[in-house]
Design an enzyme around this catalytic site. Structure first.
Site, PDB file in Angstrom:
ATOM      1  N   PHE A 129      12.162  -3.882 -12.672  1.00 47.56           N
ATOM      2  CA  PHE A 129      10.474  -3.943 -12.797  1.00 47.56           C
ATOM      3  C   PHE A 129      10.389  -3.830 -14.583  1.00 47.56           C
ATOM      4  CE2 PHE A 129       6.278  -2.093 -13.143  1.00 47.56           C
ATOM      5  CZ  PHE A 129       5.570  -2.677 -12.273  1.00 47.56           C
ATOM      6  N   ASP A 198      15.671   4.739 -10.471  1.00 49.72           N
ATOM      7  CA  ASP A 198      14.289   4.462 -10.351  1.00 49.72           C
ATOM      8  C   ASP A 198      13.994   4.223  -8.733  1.00 49.72           C
ATOM      9  OD1 ASP A 198      11.596   3.928  -9.949  1.00 49.72           O
ATOM     10  OD2 ASP A 198      11.719   2.885 -11.922  1.00 49.72           O
ATOM     11  N   TYR A 223       2.099   6.477  -5.796  1.00 46.42           N
ATOM     12  CA  TYR A 223       1.031   5.347  -5.212  1.00 46.42           C
ATOM     13  C   TYR A 223       1.625   4.383  -4.414  1.00 46.42           C
ATOM     14  CZ  TYR A 223       2.059   2.730  -9.585  1.00 46.42           C
ATOM     15  OH  TYR A 223       2.610   2.242 -10.639  1.00 46.42           O
ATOM     16  N   LYS A 224       2.942   4.296  -4.080  1.00 46.10           N
ATOM     17  CA  LYS A 224       3.641   3.112  -3.160  1.00 46.10           C
ATOM     18  C   LYS A 224       3.676   3.817  -1.700  1.00 46.10           C
ATOM     19  CE  LYS A 224       5.338   0.639  -7.410  1.00 46.10           C
ATOM     20  NZ  LYS A 224       6.239   0.713  -8.342  1.00 46.10           N
ATOM     21  N   ARG A 382       5.214 -11.494  -1.455  1.00 45.69           N
ATOM     22  CA  ARG A 382       5.985 -10.305  -1.117  1.00 45.69           C
ATOM     23  C   ARG A 382       5.215  -9.662  -0.260  1.00 45.69           C
ATOM     24  NH1 ARG A 382       6.564  -5.430  -5.621  1.00 45.69           N
ATOM     25  NH2 ARG A 382       4.295  -5.597  -5.391  1.00 45.69           N
TER      26      ARG A 382
END
Ligand SMILES: *Cc1c(COP(=O)(O)O)cnc(C)c1O
Length: 423
Positions: A129, A198, A223-224, A382
């Site tokens: 990312f 991560d 928040y995922k 995705r």
């Protein structure tokens, strides 16, 4: 091939199915983007209302003590610890993933500079990312070090004697490919490097055991799959063997051993508490706690192992149905087919139209997302599968909509090609 009827039967037999009731999912929406923003837990609005109306509105500053606001980073951290194989007292919720990554990467670099000063390279994946790469690049510039970017299958070969830190995202945000944490950590340690993981696409999605893997540092996102709400605080973990060795670079008063002594000199708190910086975002942290609680609610039903089992079943089903039902439409499954190497998402590519196909699906109430490629990587469609609230029939219906979008050629309509700021 699996039928819609089979999917309904799988849902009827699914012992995790009641967990869907913990969420407010808009009627008729198939939400396959919990890997980007988890859905709203039912408990969150009332809890946030209580924090605002009672704890803030009525009790005001006393709430730091009476409502336990001051303990939130540690309390929520202890709950997250249960999901990632850390012990109580080893995790705090704070700041953003990007900021926490800066803290742990700097700590890891300090340790290396003291123990093995000839090592001056940070290794990461080219397809990591971007924020992770930007943070590492910035630190490397500051230290006069090098950030070396590699492909996912080059990790072992990249562990040369100049490597200080291997910084990897456990589950790749684009492809969903998952690294074998214990094996990679072992190889890095054997080569003399520290490892920073991560867990943005892992926490709450796949079982993680940081202690068993003997990892060095980890960060992750609220928040995922933790359903903490947009911009929720992130979390940070340091192995206890490292936690007390250095000040992390953002030494702030909340990481002080005694913040309310107000001394002019900094004395870091013992352990992970020193990784706090400033005042916690109480309202956001309260929402995050509700989100983490939805994942912990699976504990009596088999916990992360049961969630993982369902996640594998959902992602395998999606890949199988796409290949069987969308054959001839140019869609390719790019996520690893072997469940062991796959997180909780499935990505597709197509030479043309990936963005528009995602938009056409959203118009049909099937929400996935699009991630742009570049010269080396293709554009992707995705789809994230959150086993807490995604049903087998949702997978079937999502693929049915994809079939219709492809067969009708609807994605070619101009309206699906308008790019918004956030994809
Ligand atoms: C989502 C994500 C982030 C987000 O970082 P923020 O600081 O919250 O913007 C970082 N790293 C990875 C790998 C992610 O997937």
């Amino acid at each position: 091939m699996t039928t819609r009827q089979d999917c309904l039967a799988l849902d009827a037999a699914d012992r995790l199915a009641p967990l869907r009731e913990l969420f407010e999912i808009p009627e008729g929406l198939i939400y396959l983007d919990g890997n980007s923003l988890g859905v709203l837990p039912r408990a969150t609005p009332a809890r946030v209302q209580q924090v605002v109306r009672e704890e803030w509105g009525r009790d005001l500053i006393q709430s730091w003590n009476t409502a336990g606001w001051i303990d939130l980073p540690r309390r929520v951290g202890d709950k997250i610890a249960r999901l990632i194989g850390a012990d109580a007292g080893e995790v705090v919720a704070a700041d953003s993933t990007s900021v926490n990554l800066y803290k742990v990467l700097t700590a890891a670099s300090h340790i290396t500079r003291q123990d093995q000063p000839t090592r001056r390279v940070i290794v990461s994946e080219r397809s990591n990312f971007p924020t992770d790469l930007y943070i590492a690049e910035s630190l490397a510039r500051e230290l006069g070090w090098t950030l070396r970017l590699i492909e996912a299958d080059e990790v072992e070969a990249a562990l040369t004697p100049d490597v200080a830190v291997l910084m990897l995202t456990h589950v790749n945000y684009r492809t969903g490919r998952m690294h074998e944490m214990a094996a990679v950590t072992r190889a890095a340690h054997a080569a003399g490097a520290l490892v920073v993981w991560d867990l943005a696409h892992s926490a709450g999605a796949v079982p993680v055991d940081l202690r068993a893997a003997d990892a060095d540092f980890a960060v992750g996102c609220g928040y995922k799959y933790l359903n903490g709400g947009p911009g929720a605080p992130a979390f940070v973990w340091a192995h206890p063997r490292h936690a007390d060795r250095f000040w992390q670079p953002l030494a702030g008063w909340m990481g002080h051993a005694a913040p309310f002594r107000f001394t002019p000199d900094y004395e870091p708190a013992p352990g992970i508490a020193r990784y706090l910086c400033g005042t916690p975002a109480v309202i956001a942290m309260s929402a995050l706690e509700c989100g983490v609680d939805t994942v912990l609610a699976a504990e009596p039903l088999g916990g992360m192992a049961a969630l993982r089992e369902k996640s594998i079943a959902l992602t395998s089903l999606f890949a199988e149905l796409v290949e069987a039902r969308c054959a001839g439409h140019g869609l390719t499954v790019v996520s690893p087919r072997e469940p062991r190497l796959r997180g909780s998402q499935v990505c597709l590519t197509r030479a043309e139209g990936a963005y528009a196909i995602v938009q056409a699906l959203i118009a049909r109430r099937v929400v996935g997302d699009f991630r742009a490629g570049d010269v080396q990587t293709p554009d992707i469609l995705r789809f994230g599968f959150t086993p807490l609230y995604t049903r087998y029939v949702d997978v079937w219906d999502a693929v049915e909509q994809l079939v219709q979008v492809m067969e009708s050629g609807q994605w070619r309509e101009a309206r699906f090609h308008q790019r918004a700021t956030v994809t």
